[in-house]
Design a protein around this motif. Structure first.
Motif, PDB file in Angstrom:
ATOM      1  N   THR A   1      31.581  28.446  47.794  1.00  0.00           N
ATOM      2  CA  THR A   1      32.637  28.742  47.738  1.00  0.00           C
ATOM      3  C   THR A   1      33.988  29.534  47.158  1.00  0.00           C
ATOM      4  N   VAL A   2      32.840  29.365  45.999  1.00  0.00           N
ATOM      5  CA  VAL A   2      34.224  30.193  44.095  1.00  0.00           C
ATOM      6  C   VAL A   2      33.337  31.512  44.868  1.00  0.00           C
ATOM      7  N   LEU A   3      32.198  31.620  44.763  1.00  0.00           N
ATOM      8  CA  LEU A   3      31.719  33.249  45.254  1.00  0.00           C
ATOM      9  C   LEU A   3      32.314  33.650  45.908  1.00  0.00           C
ATOM     10  N   THR A   4      32.611  32.816  47.106  1.00  0.00           N
ATOM     11  CA  THR A   4      33.211  33.857  48.630  1.00  0.00           C
ATOM     12  C   THR A   4      34.082  34.822  48.608  1.00  0.00           C
ATOM     13  N   ASN A   5      34.583  33.573  47.952  1.00  0.00           N
ATOM     14  CA  ASN A   5      36.080  34.206  47.569  1.00  0.00           C
ATOM     15  C   ASN A   5      36.097  35.228  46.405  1.00  0.00           C
ATOM     16  N   GLU A   6      35.296  35.327  45.473  1.00  0.00           N
ATOM     17  CA  GLU A   6      35.521  35.829  44.086  1.00  0.00           C
ATOM     18  C   GLU A   6      35.492  37.097  44.825  1.00  0.00           C
ATOM     19  N   ARG A   7      34.111  37.742  46.239  1.00  0.00           N
ATOM     20  CA  ARG A   7      34.136  39.068  46.682  1.00  0.00           C
ATOM     21  C   ARG A   7      35.042  38.812  47.433  1.00  0.00           C
ATOM     22  N   GLY A   8      35.811  38.251  48.114  1.00  0.00           N
ATOM     23  CA  GLY A   8      36.362  38.753  49.346  1.00  0.00           C
ATOM     24  C   GLY A   8      37.305  40.161  49.591  1.00  0.00           C
ATOM     25  N   MET A   9      38.032  39.201  50.448  1.00  0.00           N
ATOM     26  CA  MET A   9      39.774  40.607  50.611  1.00  0.00           C
ATOM     27  C   MET A   9      40.529  41.204  49.036  1.00  0.00           C
ATOM     28  N   ALA A  10      40.527  40.691  48.406  1.00  0.00           N
ATOM     29  CA  ALA A  10      41.328  40.841  47.433  1.00  0.00           C
ATOM     30  C   ALA A  10      40.561  42.074  46.453  1.00  0.00           C
ATOM     31  N   GLU A  11      39.099  41.751  46.605  1.00  0.00           N
ATOM     32  CA  GLU A  11      38.386  42.536  45.428  1.00  0.00           C
ATOM     33  C   GLU A  11      38.010  44.049  46.312  1.00  0.00           C
ATOM     34  N   ALA A  12      37.933  43.881  47.259  1.00  0.00           N
ATOM     35  CA  ALA A  12      37.704  45.092  48.586  1.00  0.00           C
ATOM     36  C   ALA A  12      39.044  45.992  48.935  1.00  0.00           C
ATOM     37  N   ALA A  13      40.391  45.678  49.238  1.00  0.00           N
ATOM     38  CA  ALA A  13      41.836  45.759  48.689  1.00  0.00           C
ATOM     39  C   ALA A  13      41.818  46.728  47.311  1.00  0.00           C
ATOM     40  N   ASN A  14      41.599  46.049  46.255  1.00  0.00           N
ATOM     41  CA  ASN A  14      41.794  45.750  45.252  1.00  0.00           C
ATOM     42  C   ASN A  14      41.017  47.839  44.867  1.00  0.00           C
ATOM     43  N   ARG A  15      39.818  47.635  45.244  1.00  0.00           N
ATOM     44  CA  ARG A  15      38.479  48.473  44.728  1.00  0.00           C
ATOM     45  C   ARG A  15      38.778  49.798  45.489  1.00  0.00           C
ATOM     46  N   TYR A  16      39.341  49.533  47.467  1.00  0.00           N
ATOM     47  CA  TYR A  16      39.309  50.866  48.044  1.00  0.00           C
ATOM     48  C   TYR A  16      40.837  51.591  47.132  1.00  0.00           C
ATOM     49  N   VAL A  17      41.632  50.606  47.033  1.00  0.00           N
ATOM     50  CA  VAL A  17      42.990  51.439  46.189  1.00  0.00           C
ATOM     51  C   VAL A  17      42.904  52.204  45.218  1.00  0.00           C
ATOM     52  N   ASP A  18      42.199  51.815  43.799  1.00  0.00           N
ATOM     53  CA  ASP A  18      41.306  52.298  42.498  1.00  0.00           C
ATOM     54  C   ASP A  18      40.722  52.943  42.948  1.00  0.00           C
ATOM     55  N   LEU A  19      40.267  53.221  43.808  1.00  0.00           N
ATOM     56  CA  LEU A  19      38.462  55.181  44.364  1.00  0.00           C
ATOM     57  C   LEU A  19      39.749  55.575  45.301  1.00  0.00           C
ATOM     58  N   MET A  20      40.842  55.377  45.643  1.00  0.00           N
ATOM     59  CA  MET A  20      41.176  56.536  46.191  1.00  0.00           C
ATOM     60  C   MET A  20      42.136  57.324  44.871  1.00  0.00           C
ATOM     61  N   ALA A  21      42.359  56.447  44.064  1.00  0.00           N
ATOM     62  CA  ALA A  21      43.797  57.622  43.094  1.00  0.00           C
ATOM     63  C   ALA A  21      42.671  57.787  41.990  1.00  0.00           C
ATOM     64  N   ASP A  22      40.866  57.335  42.084  1.00  0.00           N
ATOM     65  CA  ASP A  22      39.642  58.079  41.015  1.00  0.00           C
ATOM     66  C   ASP A  22      40.056  59.872  42.171  1.00  0.00           C
ATOM     67  N   SER A  23      39.864  59.402  43.658  1.00  0.00           N
ATOM     68  CA  SER A  23      39.642  60.864  44.678  1.00  0.00           C
ATOM     69  C   SER A  23      40.939  61.795  44.399  1.00  0.00           C
ATOM     70  N   ARG A  24      41.978  61.619  44.374  1.00  0.00           N
ATOM     71  CA  ARG A  24      43.190  62.273  44.087  1.00  0.00           C
ATOM     72  C   ARG A  24      42.705  62.742  42.470  1.00  0.00           C
ATOM     73  N   GLN A  25      42.412  62.464  41.953  1.00  0.00           N
ATOM     74  CA  GLN A  25      42.420  62.906  40.487  1.00  0.00           C
ATOM     75  C   GLN A  25      41.040  63.389  40.344  1.00  0.00           C
TER      76      GLN A  25
END
Length: 381
Positions: free
Chosen positions: A243-267
């Motif tokens: 249960t812990v690991l499913t939440n750890e790798r859930g929506m929050a991680e996916a959303a944050n990583r997408y936005v991080d990568l979007m910033a890197d792409s612009r840079q």
């Protein structure tokens, strides 16, 4: 429950949240992500952010209403983390509690445990850390050797955990420990709530290759833990850990990583000389492919979230997305460093060093490929 990003409810939630974030994200943090603040100032900003989220009702977006949350679904959860990341909001110190400990207690805890711990988690009053990884047990989590021996009404815990985020600030630890015979893999572990201020607990920050100390080693030397602090049945900790690991790798991680990568792409585009009047050239063409890969990630995440909102299984998407974004982050950091952009050299050095760990934490790329092969594609072992 909202099941589509295009629904009126999802759009309205996004607009309300965006307006609130515009007036509440600290300007100093928005400008530089806290890099110009001292360590003590960073901690205080993050604590204050926890308090603001709680006061505004955003601390437990998907938690059930009866436990203090808003009762929203996966779509709103993704929107929340995406908009927070876009707005440059700080990561609260209570992240582990809200994303991991709280939902685990809701799913497996006793009424007494929920009454004691859930509200302080939401309000940010008490900080949690996750005690899973050990020097000899990372990807193979079932190999943990931190031992919790039963002694009447308490367990006596001895062992070591490593790569423990927030341990140097934490009040409580969600600890996976060995309570049964070592040879009974997956059927010999228990999940405990450990007081990080108890006698016998020692925390040592780890200095990383990037120069930061975001993780810790934690040592437990005959630490007393009440049996009442066990989550779930004895030796049934593996089920709780999933249960812990499913939440750890859930929506929050996916959303944050997408936005991080979007910033890197612009840079990357900026470093390659991309301006509205200067589109073209081999260098630009070489980096534009990363923008396409980031956009592909966004659509894959959104499709997985909508599927989950309709009752589908998040698990197959979890492994695919983790593998995709972690390797993309390394590729982009290497490309940025290779451009030799003097203006942003420090940015790319930091990103490159930080990215080395992305294919290791939250499950190595090798583990993710095994999961995809065996559990998603159904291939033989």
């Amino acid at each position: 429950m909202t099941t589509s990003f295009g629904s009126p409810e999802a759009r309205a939630f996004r607009e309300r949240l965006r307006t609130w974030l515009a007036g509440n994200v600290p300007e100093a943090w928005r400008r530089a992500g806290g890099e110009d603040l001292t360590d003590d100032e960073v901690v205080e900003v993050r604590r204050e952010w926890d308090r603001r989220l709680f006061a505004a009702g955003y601390a437990g977006v998907t938690w059930p209403v009866e436990f203090g949350g808003r009762g929203f679904g996966p779509v709103e959860e993704y929107v929340f983390y995406e908009e927070c990341a876009r707005a440059g909001a700080p990561e609260g110190l209570g992240r582990v509690g809200r994303l991991l400990a709280g939902p685990t207690l809701i799913a497996h805890g006793t009424d007494e445990q929920r009454a004691r711990y859930l509200r302080p988690i939401l309000s940010g009053e008490e900080i949690w850390c996750q005690g899973f990884s050990e020097p000899g047990a990372g990807s193979d989590l079932a190999a943990v050797r931190t031992r919790a021996g039963r002694d009447g009404a308490v367990y006596r815990v001895s062992g070591q955990k490593t790569w423990t985020s927030f341990a140097h600030y934490a009040d409580w630890c969600l600890l996976l420990a060995l309570t049964g015979p070592a040879e009974l893999r997956h059927r010999n572990l228990s999940m405990l709530i450990v007081d990080m201020h108890a006698p016998g607990v020692t925390v040592r920050p780890i200095r990383q290759i990037s120069g930061r100390s975001e993780f810790n080693e934690v040592f437990f030397d005959d630490v007393e833990v009440p049996v009442a602090n066990r989550i779930g049945a004895e030796d049934d900790g593996w089920r709780v850990a999933m249960t812990v690991l499913t939440n750890e790798r859930g929506m929050a991680e996916a959303a944050n990583r997408y936005v991080d990568l979007m910033a890197d792409s612009r840079q990357l585009l900026e470093c390659a000389g991309h301006r509205p009047s200067r589109i073209g050239g081999d260098t630009l063409g070489g980096v534009e492919v990363y923008a396409d890969r980031v956009e592909a990630l966004r659509w894959q995440v959104m499709r997985a979230v909508e599927k989950s909102a309709r009752g589908g299984d998040w698990f197959p998407s979890m492994a695919v997305l983790k593998l995709y974004w972690s390797e993309l982050m390394q590729d982009m950091a290497s490309a940025g460093l290779g451009l030799g952009c003097a203006e942003h050299a420090s940015w790319w050095r930091r990103r490159y060093l930080e990215s080395r760990a992305t294919t290791i934490y939250s499950g190595t790329s090798e583990i993710q490929r095994n999961i995809i092969a065996e559990r998603v594609l159904g291939l033989p072992k």
